[in-house]
Design an enzyme around this catalytic site. Structure first.
Site: not given
Length: 394
Positions: A184, A59, A209, A112
């Site tokens: 972004d 983690r 993506k 987005y």
């Protein structure tokens, strides 16, 4: 881990982040483990104190994930990268690192959908104010800045309106007020645009993506040259439990090696498709940075290395005509997401941005007739034939 200073993009994509294991594996191994054994008690104590580099718990960090992070940082000409389990994990860590109750953020209106929704729901509840504007107008950005503005967050090209923001100009304005700029860069990918080189402070990608490119994982990343920002991102990643798992990192690591090959092929297809659609009598308009008709065509030439593989267009006849088109394509897949090897088509107003109010969609330019098209690496002739037969049904 590899610390080679490779120059060429494709060389970075293939080799950055590689390291030699004891068996001489050519491919970065998947360290599918939750925890790591310490040599002795002192070793463990030094790792927890940050006095020695190494791994404690996945983690917090893992060799496979770190290899990916080093590769992604190299592709964006950055010093540090933090990988996340999803793009929204990265967005959440970005917001949490800069925004506290009473703070303010300026964001692209057509960002987005979930990136905007997160600010308008949870962060609003925490007392964070957000102003959503058309950041393609740098003067509007400066006008929106307040004394409590802590971050300017832009997306360029925007999702799904394909509007561009001048990264260099907005960054220069923001830095006059000591405000960091995050970009972004998902739609362009590192192949076509490098915001850090243009003055931005942070780059965000949905790794789902183009960078992974095969529609088989989700992931996100934040990249920066600022060690303090990087430390904050990693802390948020660990506390939120937004870390990648090693196999997920391996999949992105593999996908990134062919990034430019895929992006350039998809872009080649997109240019042909945009030109075809612009001449079609049933298409009202096409928004694509590679067309001279795009209102920011000159900016695209200036800050991007190519127009990319994303476009939006309007079908004459509005929403019902658009539905007919989407229901009749055979090769393009009716699905959300983007940037994969396959071509995707979708309707943002009723799908990805349905969570926004009608007023917010109108403000962002997300009209009912807008169709978003993510061009893949199939043969352009087949994609055009598919659109042609579907348009004939209208």
């Amino acid at each position: 881990m590899s610390k080679e200073n490779f120059q060429g993009f494709d060389t970075k994509a293939v080799h950055s982040g590689d390291f030699k294991d004891q068996f001489g594996s050519v491919v970065t191994p998947i360290y599918q483990t939750s925890t790591f054994e310490f040599r002795d008690a002192d070793h463990g104590a030094k790792l927890f104190a940050g006095e020695e580099d190494g791994f404690i718990y996945t983690r917090i960090g893992n060799p496979t994930i770190r290899s990916l992070e080093e590769k992604l940082a190299a592709l964006e000409n950055g010093a540090f990268a933090t990988a996340f389990a999803s793009g929204m994990g990265a967005v959440s860590a970005l917001y949490a690192s800069f925004l506290r109750g009473g703070d303010h953020i300026v964001s692209t209106a057509a960002v987005y959908g979930p990136s905007r929704g997160l600010l308008e729901s949870y962060f609003k509840h925490f007392g964070v104010e957000a102003t959503f504007i058309d950041t393609s107008d740098p003067f509007a950005v400066e006008k929106a800045i307040r004394p409590n503005t802590r971050l300017i967050y832009i997306e360029t090209p925007t999702n799904p309106t394909i509007t561009l923001t001048d990264i260099e100009q907005v960054s220069a304005i923001a830095h006059q007020y000591d405000i960091p700029v995050a970009v972004d860069n998902t739609f362009a990918s590192p192949v076509l645009q490098n915001p850090l080189d243009l003055g931005a402070d942070i780059v965000l990608h949905s790794l789902t993506k183009f960078i992974n490119g095969h529609a088989d994982i989700v992931g996100g990343v934040l990249i920066t040259n600022d060690a303090g920002y990087h430390k904050s991102f990693r802390k948020a990643m660990a506390y939120f439990g937004a870390n990648m798992d090693p196999h997920q990192a391996y999949m992105v690591y593999r996908g990134a090696k062919t990034l430019s090959l895929r992006v350039l092929k998809a872009q080649e297809n997109a240019v042909k498709i945009a030109e075809y659609l612009e001449q079609h009598p049933k298409i009202a308009w096409v928004k694509y940075p590679g067309l001279a008709s795009h209102p920011q065509y000159a900016l695209a030439q200036k800050q991007m290395k190519g127009p990319g593989a994303m476009m939006s267009f309007g079908v004459k006849g509005g929403l019902e005509a658009g539905k007919t088109l989407m229901n009749n394509v055979r090769l393009a897949k009716l699905a959300v997401s983007l940037g994969g090897v396959e071509t995707l088509i979708q309707h943002p107003a009723s799908m990805t941005h349905a969570g926004l109010s009608p007023e917010a969609r109108a403000e962002a330019g997300i009209t009912d007739e807008l169709v978003r098209f993510s061009v893949g690496i199939e043969d352009a002739e087949d994609l055009i034939a598919d659109l042609q037969q579907a348009l004939e049904k209208i």
